[in-house]
Design an enzyme around this catalytic site. Sequence first.
Site, PDB file in Angstrom:
ATOM      1  N   HIS A 181       3.976  -1.360   3.845  1.00 43.05           N
ATOM      2  CA  HIS A 181       4.799  -0.291   3.897  1.00 43.05           C
ATOM      3  C   HIS A 181       5.923  -0.018   4.087  1.00 43.05           C
ATOM      4  CE1 HIS A 181       4.873   4.014   4.421  1.00 43.05           C
ATOM      5  NE2 HIS A 181       3.394   4.249   4.357  1.00 43.05           N
TER       6      HIS A 181
ATOM      7  N   HIS B  47       5.219   2.717  -2.516  1.00 44.42           N
ATOM      8  CA  HIS B  47       6.344   2.286  -1.443  1.00 44.42           C
ATOM      9  C   HIS B  47       5.353   1.419  -1.184  1.00 44.42           C
ATOM     10  CE1 HIS B  47       4.066   5.607  -0.303  1.00 44.42           C
ATOM     11  NE2 HIS B  47       3.886   5.056   0.906  1.00 44.42           N
TER      12      HIS B  47
END
Lengths: 160, 85
Positions: free
Chosen positions: A98, A83
């Site tokens: 992020h 992620h």
Amino acid sequence: MFGFRKNTTAEAGGASIVEKTIMTCSAGEIGQPVRGLIIPYAEIQDPIFSGGMLGQGVGIEPEDGIVYAPMDGVVSTVADSNHAIGITGDGEMELLIHVGIDTVEMKGDGFATFVSEGDQVVKGQKIMEFDRDKIKAAGKYETVVVLLTNSDDYDDFKLL
Amino acid sequence: MKEFTYVITDEVGIHARPAGLLAQEAKKFTSTVMFVKGEKSAKATSMMKLMGMGIVKGDAITVTVEGDDEDAAAAAIEAFVKANL
């Protein structure tokens, strides 16, 4: 691994998003990695990011689930849970992308990365896809956090 | 030089948030703080390099601290690690 729609036209249109510069410093320019609405850092639903403690940057409320490299560089980190990706660019810029807030807890479900640590990337290259529905289903914010983790190192760092 | 070892107990290890907070803590001191796991090492002041170590639950890490304020720095970093990782 999971069924992303293939739409080459949309992807080509998406890649052009990186031509929009969102941050600059003496070391270079950083483009927008994901299509969507840019929100001020302070509005990110996470006190650590929004407090600017981890470096300066922006949030993006994504319109689609494709992440492009926003500058040339070398991939310095890919989270095990896919992620988050870190890229080291010119002049030691350490940029982190992020996707989502607390999405580390999804343990990779809904995220696919196309680069590995040590890979060279060029601006506009597709580096990640994420499934917005899965992030929402997990009850997480899907805000993409883009931050220059060492923004303190540049006197002339600017958000555009 | 000061040194201590620690085994990570946090479920997700050193991901973005703890790496960033750790870097902030390390920047409070002039000493050089290094995180070492096997062949890999990272300066604790670099959030991205810490993340790049891929430190997860169960990993044994060694932390070295060297510099003028190494006693205080080692104590602070050890306390941070125990409380957060």
